[in-house]
Design a protein around this motif. Sequence first.
Motif, PDB file in Angstrom:
ATOM      1  N   CYS A  15       0.870  -1.165   0.000  1.00  0.00           N
ATOM      2  CA  CYS A  15       0.000   0.000   0.000  1.00  0.00           C
ATOM      3  C   CYS A  15       0.899   1.204   0.000  1.00  0.00           C
ATOM      4  O   CYS A  15       1.859   1.236   0.731  1.00  0.00           O
ATOM      5  CB  CYS A  15      -0.883   0.000   1.245  1.00  0.00           C
ATOM      6  N   ALA A  19      -1.075   7.115   1.066  1.00  0.00           N
ATOM      7  CA  ALA A  19      -2.467   6.804   0.751  1.00  0.00           C
ATOM      8  C   ALA A  19      -3.303   6.913   2.013  1.00  0.00           C
ATOM      9  O   ALA A  19      -2.852   6.603   3.098  1.00  0.00           O
ATOM     10  CB  ALA A  19      -2.569   5.383   0.185  1.00  0.00           C
ATOM     11  N   THR A  21      -6.310   5.785   4.445  1.00  0.00           N
ATOM     12  CA  THR A  21      -7.194   4.678   4.775  1.00  0.00           C
ATOM     13  C   THR A  21      -7.933   5.028   6.042  1.00  0.00           C
ATOM     14  O   THR A  21      -7.722   6.057   6.655  1.00  0.00           O
ATOM     15  CB  THR A  21      -6.386   3.373   4.984  1.00  0.00           C
ATOM     16  N   THR A 255      -4.818   8.493  -3.741  1.00  0.00           N
ATOM     17  CA  THR A 255      -5.409   7.335  -4.410  1.00  0.00           C
ATOM     18  C   THR A 255      -6.439   7.750  -5.451  1.00  0.00           C
ATOM     19  O   THR A 255      -6.496   7.169  -6.544  1.00  0.00           O
ATOM     20  CB  THR A 255      -6.053   6.397  -3.377  1.00  0.00           C
ATOM     21  N   GLU A 259      -6.791   6.708  -9.404  1.00  0.00           N
ATOM     22  CA  GLU A 259      -8.016   6.121  -9.955  1.00  0.00           C
ATOM     23  C   GLU A 259      -8.469   6.892 -11.191  1.00  0.00           C
ATOM     24  O   GLU A 259      -8.926   6.292 -12.185  1.00  0.00           O
ATOM     25  CB  GLU A 259      -9.112   6.133  -8.888  1.00  0.00           C
ATOM     26  N   GLN A 275       3.572   4.613  -4.613  1.00  0.00           N
ATOM     27  CA  GLN A 275       2.160   4.351  -4.860  1.00  0.00           C
ATOM     28  C   GLN A 275       1.894   4.064  -6.331  1.00  0.00           C
ATOM     29  O   GLN A 275       1.028   3.248  -6.675  1.00  0.00           O
ATOM     30  CB  GLN A 275       1.303   5.523  -4.387  1.00  0.00           C
ATOM     31  N   SER A 279       0.101   0.678  -7.581  1.00  0.00           N
ATOM     32  CA  SER A 279      -1.132   0.757  -8.357  1.00  0.00           C
ATOM     33  C   SER A 279      -1.002   0.052  -9.689  1.00  0.00           C
ATOM     34  O   SER A 279      -1.958  -0.570 -10.182  1.00  0.00           O
ATOM     35  CB  SER A 279      -1.519   2.230  -8.576  1.00  0.00           C
TER      36      SER A 279
END
Length: 386
Positions: A15, A19, A21, A255, A259, A275, A279
């Motif tokens: 991860c 990021a 969470t 993140t 996306e 990251q 990804s």
Amino acid sequence: MTHKRSLAAGFLALCAAGALTACAPVAATGTSADASSDGDGTTLTVFISGDTNVQDLWDKGIIPAYEAENPNVTVNTTIDLHGEHDQQTVAKLTTATEAGDDPGYDLIDAGFVTSSAAQAGTLLDIDADTVSGLADVPETTVAAGRGFGIPYRASSVLLAYDTDTVTDVPETLADLTQWIQDNPGEFAYNSPSTGGSGGAFVTTVLDSFLTQDEQDTLRTEADADIMAKWSEGFDELKALGPSTYQEGVYPNGNTQVLEMLGSGEISMAPVWSDQFLTSQQSGLIGENISFAQISDPSFTGNASYLGIPKTSDDTDAAIDLVNFVLSSEGQQIIAEQISGYPVVDLSTLPQEVQDQFVDADPSALRPGYYSEVSSEMANQWDQLVP
């Protein structure tokens, strides 16, 4: 010069750092948390303030390997997800130091805590004579730890772009801002308070209006006179707003930016190096997404630093653990687990690691702002830009 992708696309990562969470309270955990000692051994506790990927790095990578080589040592971890209790941790550490008591942990992996604890005089003085592994770390990276922080991994923000739609990749910040204006709706960055990749873009624009000495100062202290000179940079960011993804709309976190790249909503964005690799490994973004680094100035990057509380009952054992982290084996674990840049001289690592991280020179990383400066930058952005 544009530095194209040369990091290890095949590295396993869990991860990405930075990021966001779900938050949780402090908890003791780790594969070694239930390990038993024979009564003659040593037990160390690593305090982590960050995301679960960092905890997994210790619990599933560093600690099992270290304990295998040191069977009389047990290493536990305790985590404060996203640093919600950093202030309390610093206060606890300060109180323990003033009383000469063991603070309850022997190694700190937490940026704000390490920095603030060092300022409070609670951390062990560090140099290559104390931690032998620092001999293989570039001097500039060691110096940034100010004699207390021990660099052990690094990452940087890069410019990710869709190779299917971007044919002329910006090489400088000026090229990038021009590209944004020429390609409205195709570029996005997250608000700086929600993630470091957007913060790096904002920092870089602001720095372009400051002298090198002024930039350097804001990396070590909060200077109100220099920060007042941010006005031109914020004006430029405001002017770029209509050309970004949607005027007044900024992604929420690192993140979400990735996306949007993966879904084709945008063609270009700043992203964290680790990251990005994570990804791409997971399929969130396709192989059509590549990356480069800009110049004049470049995006920011940084090493992460460990600290050793000076009143820990086991400072010698903590130093031994740190030396393992800085060893060739430890640095390879970091690369494999979290796609982190090695902080040691690449020539000390296997050739395949050297090839995979050929552009990952931690001595060339342009650090971000001092923590108080970074917070003020995010606050001003919220007020002046959207």
